[in-house]
Design an enzyme around this catalytic site. Structure first.
Site, PDB file in Angstrom:
ATOM      1  N   ASP A   1       0.828  -4.735   6.757  1.00 41.45           N
ATOM      2  CA  ASP A   1      -0.674  -4.733   6.387  1.00 41.45           C
ATOM      3  C   ASP A   1      -0.985  -6.018   5.461  1.00 41.45           C
ATOM      4  O   ASP A   1      -0.236  -6.341   4.715  1.00 41.45           O
ATOM      5  CB  ASP A   1      -1.242  -3.531   5.662  1.00 41.45           C
TER       6      ASP A   1
ATOM      7  N   TYR B   1      11.223  -1.371   0.685  1.00 45.85           N
ATOM      8  CA  TYR B   1      10.267  -1.729   0.120  1.00 45.85           C
ATOM      9  C   TYR B   1      10.020  -1.352  -1.356  1.00 45.85           C
ATOM     10  O   TYR B   1      10.931  -0.579  -1.895  1.00 45.85           O
ATOM     11  CB  TYR B   1       8.834  -0.860   0.758  1.00 45.85           C
TER      12      TYR B   1
ATOM     13  N   ASP C   1      -4.389   3.442   0.610  1.00 44.68           N
ATOM     14  CA  ASP C   1      -4.204   2.317  -0.426  1.00 44.68           C
ATOM     15  C   ASP C   1      -5.385   1.606  -1.042  1.00 44.68           C
ATOM     16  O   ASP C   1      -6.444   2.061  -0.604  1.00 44.68           O
ATOM     17  CB  ASP C   1      -3.470   1.083   0.533  1.00 44.68           C
TER      18      ASP C   1
ATOM     19  N   ARG D   1       2.445   4.832   2.715  1.00 45.55           N
ATOM     20  CA  ARG D   1       1.090   5.315   2.194  1.00 45.55           C
ATOM     21  C   ARG D   1       1.041   6.991   2.418  1.00 45.55           C
ATOM     22  O   ARG D   1       0.737   7.425   1.333  1.00 45.55           O
ATOM     23  CB  ARG D   1      -0.077   4.608   3.201  1.00 45.55           C
TER      24      ARG D   1
END
Length: 300
Positions: A47, A75, A89, A181
């Site tokens: 993203d 991550y 987010d 998320r």
């Protein structure tokens, strides 16, 4: 994956450290222009809010991009507790706020342990998954919510890197199909509040690490020869597969799509080579033959 009618036949992989604020496709096109490559694709979008490792495939390397999509990922993420947004987010609209209970380190660690291993996760509405031919995020933008089935994923590691009373910084090693998320929201609920992602950085994908990635600024500053030397060979993501070296005659037959006799044991996918040239992937059959599976043309 996109293809031009003009440009260079460039074959290889670039590990890009994608900056914040740009889409994965825009980042791909920026690097593609540097190489003037006629064929390019990326392996798993990040993203605009996310930064970090984005492998870019050029030319024949696009044939391995689908395999790289299946790679495990790693991550680093910052989760803001007490806030929930419609997108999961910081880019979204706040739809809920809740008080954050006083959390001892032991409480946080115990919660993280519950989310480590095989778990079920409901994908977010703001995702590229499709419902009746339409992407979920398109429906979400129209105010439509679709019931999503939980999917099985695997969290290999969930490590607390730091925390404040209202914020967690985590490192997550996970299987394909994991939505960070959704994980942030689920963690928030499990801790007695809610949560949303405020920072996300991909630091690993399969065998590749962010330590080996280059920014678009670094790539832009390279002389042409250095730039092309930065390309990772097409077969690098496939090195876990056994290799088979073919003779001149066998190579000709394989390139014509023929199955060839080959004295070996076992079955499964193998890498095919003629001398040092990577030919592609073959399938070792139980009857002692090799069939071409996915061939590459690195000579053009």
């Amino acid at each position: 994956m996109s293809k031009r009618t003009s440009g260079r036949n460039v074959h290889g992989i670039i590990l890009l450290d994608k900056r914040l604020g740009v889409s994965s496709n825009k980042a791909l096109q920026e690097v593609r222009r540097l190489f003037n490559a006629n064929k390019a694709g990326h392996t798993g979008a990040l993203d605009p809010l996310a930064s970090g490792l984005l492998p870019l495939c050029f030319g024949e390397a696009t044939k391995v991009s689908a395999l790289m999509l299946d790679d495990d990922k790693r991550y680093q993420v910052t989760v803001q507790l007490g806030v929930m947004t419609d997108t999961g987010d910081a880019e979204g609209v706040v739809i809920d706020t809740q008080p954050v209970p006083a959390l001892a380190l032991a409480d946080i660690e115990a919660c993280l342990q519950k989310f480590t291993g095989p778990i079920e996760q409901v994908p977010p509405m703001y995702s590229a998954l499709k419902h009746q031919g339409k992407k979920l995020y398109e429906l979400a933008r129209e105010g439509i919510t679709i019931e999503r089935k939980a999917r099985s994923i695997h969290i290999f590691e969930l490590v607390l890197l730091g925390h404040t009373p209202e914020q967690l910084t985590l490192e997550v090693a996970c299987s394909k199909g994991t939505y960070i998320r959704s994980l942030a929201e689920d963690l928030g609920h499990a801790l007695g509040t809610c949560g949303t992602v405020t920072a996300l950085r991909r630091v690993g994908a399969g065998q590749f690490s962010i330590a080996d990635a280059l920014t678009v600024e670094e790539l832009s500053a390279m002389p042409e020869e250095t730039l092309f030397n930065a390309l990772i060979p097409v077969d690098k993501p496939l090195l876990a597969l056994p290799s088979v070296h073919l003779s001149d005659t066998q190579t000709i037959a394989i390139n014509y799509g023929q199955t060839i006799p080959f004295e070996t044991t076992g079955a499964g996918t193998v890498r095919l080579y003629h001398e040092t040239l990577f030919l592609g992937l073959g399938e070792m059959l139980l009857d002692g033959k090799i069939a071409p599976k996915k061939l590459f043309n690195l000579n053009k």
